[in-house]
Design an enzyme around this catalytic site. Structure first.
Site, PDB file in Angstrom:
ATOM      1  N   GLU A 150      17.918  -2.432  -0.689  1.00  0.00           N
ATOM      2  CA  GLU A 150      16.969  -2.789   0.424  1.00  0.00           C
ATOM      3  C   GLU A 150      16.480  -4.000   0.214  1.00  0.00           C
ATOM      4  O   GLU A 150      16.225  -4.320  -0.997  1.00  0.00           O
ATOM      5  CB  GLU A 150      15.714  -1.734   0.422  1.00  0.00           C
ATOM      6  CG  GLU A 150      16.048  -0.223   0.697  1.00  0.00           C
ATOM      7  CD  GLU A 150      15.120   0.701   0.526  1.00  0.00           C
ATOM      8  OE1 GLU A 150      14.027   0.313  -0.024  1.00  0.00           O
ATOM      9  OE2 GLU A 150      15.367   2.176   0.596  1.00  0.00           O
ATOM     10  N   HIS A 187      12.480   2.355   5.413  1.00  0.00           N
ATOM     11  CA  HIS A 187      11.945   2.775   4.083  1.00  0.00           C
ATOM     12  C   HIS A 187      10.351   3.083   4.510  1.00  0.00           C
ATOM     13  O   HIS A 187       9.386   2.659   3.908  1.00  0.00           O
ATOM     14  CB  HIS A 187      12.101   2.166   2.782  1.00  0.00           C
ATOM     15  CG  HIS A 187      11.736   2.914   1.519  1.00  0.00           C
ATOM     16  ND1 HIS A 187      12.491   2.748   0.392  1.00  0.00           N
ATOM     17  CD2 HIS A 187      11.028   4.062   1.310  1.00  0.00           C
ATOM     18  CE1 HIS A 187      11.964   3.575  -0.546  1.00  0.00           C
ATOM     19  NE2 HIS A 187      11.061   4.434   0.001  1.00  0.00           N
ATOM     20  N   ARG A 223      16.388   8.301  -2.200  1.00  0.00           N
ATOM     21  CA  ARG A 223      16.745   6.759  -2.801  1.00  0.00           C
ATOM     22  C   ARG A 223      18.037   6.418  -2.163  1.00  0.00           C
ATOM     23  O   ARG A 223      18.730   7.355  -2.293  1.00  0.00           O
ATOM     24  CB  ARG A 223      16.412   6.556  -4.234  1.00  0.00           C
ATOM     25  CG  ARG A 223      14.781   6.607  -4.716  1.00  0.00           C
ATOM     26  CD  ARG A 223      14.319   5.458  -4.251  1.00  0.00           C
ATOM     27  NE  ARG A 223      12.902   5.257  -4.631  1.00  0.00           N
ATOM     28  CZ  ARG A 223      11.899   6.005  -4.024  1.00  0.00           C
ATOM     29  NH1 ARG A 223      11.905   6.297  -2.860  1.00  0.00           N
ATOM     30  NH2 ARG A 223      10.589   5.597  -4.671  1.00  0.00           N
TER      31      ARG A 223
END
Ligand SMILES: O=CC(=O)O
Length: 377
Positions: free
Chosen positions: A324, A342, A295
């Site tokens: 994000e 991602h 993360r």
């Protein structure tokens, strides 16, 4: 007597389609050859015969979906159906969320969520009947786990469905940073090969000392792959792992000081937030490379950018970011940094396995059976 829809389920099944609209093989993970124990032919047949689907559908308990889930779009939502529950999509309603949840709360027994949808104590408070949160992600930082624990709400994640994909991607990012695959691709496309000549040398993967941060399923899969490339492995984890011979470092700083590459594979928790900071990156050193498929917020992004700008580390391969989809703009011009949006889990093969797991978890919950991938801290 059976209703039309009941007959339809039965007919589909007899003609080889299960109630997800897939053929029987669809229930069997082709890669692993495992059959979902909650989706047997006998149980589908029994449900099809005994349920008045049409009427029951309106009365089915609801599985709440707060925001669109890309995995559902990929596997084709029309293939997903059950006669134990129906999905209820908050985003299809024009009502404000608070009002929508209050209106439907008595029938909402479960939540299906994904990586970008926070399941907070405030939301759970509006849903007193919820007994399970099923996520399509491996990471659970978006779910208020202490509140779920306090309420006795079960939580299931994507288990180890994505471990191989994420590990492959981590290795891909690392090879790309070291051997400059993307950067040299851009060089060719811009026509620079002809005008500027050969591209600068990369750096060899074999022989690198790899530090894995978080030796869970994914960390382990990364370690196995990189061992096969001739790298040596050491790790940091909450606890030293039994039966693992890789050297263990109690602090990430110490691990960083003893390796060439850090691969971040751990969960984001209060303890791991900003764990990779300037001090750790300085310990990694000027030749060091960082890869993050965990993360974004595990790394102090500002400090990492500073280190990259000042040449205090050699490069980075990043699939995840702190905010994000925002990515620090300073990174865009750096040819020693590889960026991806991602996507380490995104393969259609694993999405099929995930579909079986998600449906299996929900079916299990509504049948009072153990969840297939219950998260236990
Ligand atoms: O990041 C993706 C996941 O946690 O599944």
């Amino acid at each position: 007597m059976q209703t039309d829809s009941n007959m339809c389920v039965l007919l589909k099944y007899i003609t080889g389609q299960n109630r997800h609209g897939f053929t029987e093989e669809g229930l069997v993970s082709k890669r692993k050859g495992k059959k979902n124990p909650h989706l047997s032919r006998a149980s589908v047949l029994k449900m099809a015969v005994s349920t008045d689907c049409h009427k029951a559908q309106q009365d089915f308990p609801k599985v709440l979906i707060l925001k669109p889930i890309s995995f559902l779009a990929h596997v084709g939502e029309r293939h997903i159906a059950s006669n134990k529950f129906t999905f209820l999509k908050a985003y299809d309603s024009s009502l404000p969320l608070h009002q929508f949840l209050s209106t439907h709360s008595p029938s909402i027994k479960a939540i299906l969520s994904s990586v970008g949808t926070p399941i907070t104590a405030d939301i759970l408070q509006l849903l007193p009947e919820v007994g399970v949160v099923v996520t399509t992600s491996v990471g659970l930082n978006q779910v208020d786990l202490p509140e779920c624990r306090r309420r006795g709400i079960k939580v299931a994640n994507a288990g180890s469905v994505f471990s191989d994909d994420v590990a492959d991607f981590a290795v891909g990012l690392l090879i790309d940073v070291l051997r400059k695959v993307s950067a040299s691709d851009a060089y060719v496309r811009k026509g620079l090969w002809a005008t500027k000549g050969d591209y600068p040398l990369g750096s060899k993967l074999g022989g690198k000392r790899i530090g894995i941060v978080g030796l869970g399923n994914i960390g382990f899969a990364v370690a196995k792959r990189l061992e096969a490339f001739g790298c040596s492995i050491s790790y940091n984890s909450r606890k030293r792992k039994q039966h693992v011979s890789y050297p263990f470092y109690e602090s990430v700083r110490e691990l960083a000081a003893n390796c060439d590459v850090l691969v971040i594979c751990c969960e984001l928790t209060d303890q791991t937030r900003h764990m990779i900071n300037k001090e750790v990156l300085s310990a990694l050193g000027k030749e060091g490379v960082i890869v993050n498929i965990g993360r974004g917020a595990i790394i102090n992004e500002k400090e990492m950018v500073q280190c990259l700008v000042q040449g205090e580390i050699a490069g980075a391969g990043l699939d995840v970011f702190e905010n994000e989809p925002d990515v620090p703009v300073e990174l865009f011009a750096m040819d020693n940094v590889v960026l991806s949006p991602h996507i380490a889990v995104f393969t259609p093969e694993s999405f099929l396995d995930l579909r079986d797991l998600v449906m299996g978890n929900l079916e299990a919950f509504f049948s009072n059976k153990p969840l297939l991938s219950e998260y236990r801290d």
